[in-house]
Write a protein that holds these residues in place. Structure first.
Motif, short mmCIF file in Angstrom:
data_model
loop_
_atom_site.label_atom_id
_atom_site.label_comp_id
_atom_site.label_asym_id
_atom_site.label_seq_id
_atom_site.Cartn_x
_atom_site.Cartn_y
_atom_site.Cartn_z
N VAL A 67 0.72 -1.31 -0.09
CA VAL A 67 -0.14 -0.03 0.19
C VAL A 67 0.80 1.35 0.05
CG1 VAL A 67 -1.53 1.40 1.51
CG2 VAL A 67 -1.90 -1.26 0.92
N VAL A 68 2.07 1.08 0.58
CA VAL A 68 2.74 2.55 0.75
C VAL A 68 3.32 2.71 -0.70
CG1 VAL A 68 5.15 3.33 1.60
CG2 VAL A 68 3.31 2.34 3.04
N GLU A 69 3.87 1.61 -1.45
CA GLU A 69 4.44 1.82 -2.72
C GLU A 69 3.40 2.01 -3.46
OE1 GLU A 69 7.21 2.01 -5.66
OE2 GLU A 69 7.40 1.34 -3.28
N CYS A 70 2.18 1.55 -3.60
CA CYS A 70 1.09 2.25 -4.40
C CYS A 70 0.42 3.39 -4.06
CB CYS A 70 -0.18 1.18 -4.41
SG CYS A 70 -1.83 1.92 -5.49
N ALA A 71 0.45 4.07 -2.98
CA ALA A 71 0.21 5.34 -2.44
C ALA A 71 1.32 6.31 -3.17
CB ALA A 71 0.24 5.58 -0.96
N ALA A 72 2.42 6.12 -3.09
CA ALA A 72 3.48 7.04 -3.36
C ALA A 72 3.44 7.00 -4.97
CB ALA A 72 4.92 6.21 -3.26
N ASP A 73 3.11 5.98 -5.69
CA ASP A 73 2.88 6.05 -7.08
C ASP A 73 1.85 6.77 -7.55
OD1 ASP A 73 5.19 4.23 -7.52
OD2 ASP A 73 4.01 2.52 -7.62
N GLU A 74 0.72 6.84 -6.61
CA GLU A 74 -0.40 7.55 -6.93
C GLU A 74 -0.39 9.11 -6.61
OE1 GLU A 74 -2.90 6.75 -8.68
OE2 GLU A 74 -2.06 4.91 -9.09
N ASN A 75 1.03 9.71 -5.96
CA ASN A 75 1.25 10.77 -5.55
C ASN A 75 0.44 11.20 -4.30
OD1 ASN A 75 3.04 11.69 -7.76
ND2 ASN A 75 1.13 11.67 -9.18
N ILE A 76 -0.04 10.53 -3.59
CA ILE A 76 -0.69 10.58 -2.15
C ILE A 76 0.55 10.88 -1.40
CG2 ILE A 76 -1.87 9.65 -0.12
CD1 ILE A 76 -3.33 7.56 -2.44
N GLU A 77 0.35 12.08 -0.57
CA GLU A 77 1.29 12.68 0.28
C GLU A 77 1.70 11.94 1.46
OE1 GLU A 77 0.60 16.82 0.64
OE2 GLU A 77 0.05 17.12 -1.76
N MET A 78 0.48 11.40 2.23
CA MET A 78 0.71 10.78 3.58
C MET A 78 0.01 9.92 3.73
SD MET A 78 0.96 13.30 6.99
CE MET A 78 2.40 14.19 6.13
N LEU A 79 0.55 8.75 4.37
CA LEU A 79 -0.43 7.82 5.07
C LEU A 79 -0.24 7.85 6.65
CD1 LEU A 79 0.42 4.84 2.62
CD2 LEU A 79 -1.86 5.92 2.95
N SER A 80 -1.32 7.53 7.20
CA SER A 80 -1.31 7.27 8.85
C SER A 80 -1.68 5.92 8.84
CB SER A 80 -2.02 8.32 9.46
OG SER A 80 -1.41 9.52 9.51
N VAL A 81 -1.03 4.96 9.65
CA VAL A 81 -1.89 3.67 9.65
C VAL A 81 -1.74 3.28 11.17
CG1 VAL A 81 -0.91 2.66 7.50
CG2 VAL A 81 0.55 2.51 9.32
N TYR A 82 -2.88 2.41 11.67
CA TYR A 82 -3.05 2.28 12.88
C TYR A 82 -2.53 0.85 13.28
CZ TYR A 82 -6.02 2.87 17.18
OH TYR A 82 -6.65 3.30 18.58
N ALA A 83 -1.40 1.00 13.90
CA ALA A 83 -0.70 -0.45 14.03
C ALA A 83 -0.73 -1.08 15.45
CB ALA A 83 0.64 -0.25 13.74
N PHE A 84 -0.94 -0.50 16.49
CA PHE A 84 -0.98 -0.71 17.72
C PHE A 84 -1.75 0.06 18.56
CE2 PHE A 84 0.29 -1.96 21.82
CZ PHE A 84 0.09 -3.29 21.98
N SER A 85 -2.93 -0.02 19.05
CA SER A 85 -3.62 1.11 20.01
C SER A 85 -3.31 0.70 21.42
CB SER A 85 -5.30 0.80 19.82
OG SER A 85 -5.75 -0.33 20.54
N SER A 212 -12.91 3.07 16.47
CA SER A 212 -11.66 2.59 17.42
C SER A 212 -10.85 3.38 17.79
CB SER A 212 -11.35 1.05 16.62
OG SER A 212 -11.91 0.11 16.49
N ASN A 213 -11.19 4.48 18.42
CA ASN A 213 -10.37 5.65 19.01
C ASN A 213 -9.06 6.19 18.14
OD1 ASN A 213 -9.50 7.02 21.43
ND2 ASN A 213 -8.46 5.27 22.46
N PHE A 214 -9.41 6.02 16.94
CA PHE A 214 -8.28 6.50 15.66
C PHE A 214 -8.52 7.76 15.40
CE2 PHE A 214 -6.31 5.78 11.36
CZ PHE A 214 -5.29 5.98 12.04
N LEU A 215 -7.46 8.75 15.60
CA LEU A 215 -7.42 10.15 15.01
C LEU A 215 -9.04 10.68 15.26
CD1 LEU A 215 -5.53 9.42 11.67
CD2 LEU A 215 -4.58 10.26 14.02
N ILE A 216 -9.47 10.64 16.44
CA ILE A 216 -10.79 11.14 16.61
C ILE A 216 -10.84 12.56 16.71
CG2 ILE A 216 -11.61 8.94 18.00
CD1 ILE A 216 -11.07 10.53 20.54
#
Length: 261
Positions: A67-85, A212-216
């Motif tokens: 997903v990171v590679e695809c997002a970069a290819d699509e010129n999406i500037e930023m990803l935030s991923v919920y890895a551990f709450s 789920s308490n993510f970036l509320i």
């Protein structure tokens, strides 16, 4: 035989046309610059295959790489991923220990490639609760990649939206701010995301319908997209479908848009 070949060729064309196309060219229409993802379904993915849950989390790391590679290819500037709450500490100890080890190993194994690929890493969450070796690895990864420009990857590890607000309020009080000076802008400046844009789109995998308490705070006006796809199976087509869904929406931010004549 010719009729069969023509039929197969026609079906192949239909399948190709039904696949999501690149959205990079459409970004000017309704640009999505920051995508946040609740990466759900690792445990179910493993259970369905009669594998230990940690195998699902490892497969989830592979999905994140895609997903990171695809997002970069699509010129999406930023990803935030919920890895551990902050709530994930209540899971069985063997799973928590495995997740901590996997987090550390992934930083060590992927850091150089991420740096070469222009990925800028940032940790969001309570770093001080993590083991000293993990804290050091996180700080080193952020320092190494801080000047990269291709895409920002914010890893929310030991993160909770309510905990973030608690930490912000504590610091506001510690800094002696007067009640009448407190504003939304001030609170935002005390969050982990203080210098980051709010997410345009929040994706949740595995069919669940909760935040789920993510970036509320940050996602107050984000668009939400839910998919039944389990996170380890999530890939380029899924990401593009989510972005295309976002591009078809009108973001009002509480306002009434003028009607076209």
């Amino acid at each position: 035989m010719t009729k069969i070949q023509n039929l197969l060729s026609s079906r192949r064309k239909e399948n190709v046309s039904s696949q999501p196309q690149s959205v990079a060219a459409d970004q000017s229409q309704s640009p999505v610059r920051h995508i946040a993802i609740i990466m759900d379904g690792n445990g179910r993915w493993a259970t369905r295959r009669h594998l230990p849950r940690l195998a699902g989390h490892k497969a989830g790391v592979s999905a994140l790489r895609r997903v990171v590679e695809c997002a970069a290819d699509e010129n999406i500037e930023m990803l935030s991923v919920y890895a551990f709450s902050t709530e994930n500490w209540h899971r069985p100890r063997i799973e928590v220990d495995g997740l901590m080890r996997l987090f550390w190993e992934t930083i060590r194994s992927d850091l150089e490639k991420l740096h070469r690929d222009g990925v800028r890493l940032r940790h969001l969450g309570r770093l001080y609760d993590l083991a000293p070796d993990i804290q050091q690895a996180v700080r080193e990864s952020m320092d190494l990649t801080k000047d990269n420009k291709r895409i920002g990857l914010n890893v929310c590890f030991n993160y909770g939206g309510r905990a973030e607000l608690v930490d912000a309020v504590r610091q506001i009080i510690a800094d002696g701010r007067q009640p009448e000076t407190i504003s939304e802008e001030m609170i935002s400046s005390y969050l982990y995301t203080r210098d980051l844009p709010d997410p345009d789109l929040v994706i949740r995998t595995a069919g669940e319908m909760r935040v789920s308490n993510f970036l509320i705070w940050q996602s107050a006006y984000s668009e939400y997209y839910a998919t039944p796809t389990l996170w380890p199976d999530f890939g380029r087509e899924d990401l593009l479908e989510a972005v295309q869904s976002f591009q078809q929406r009108s973001r009002k931010f509480g306002r009434v848009l003028p009607t076209s004549v």
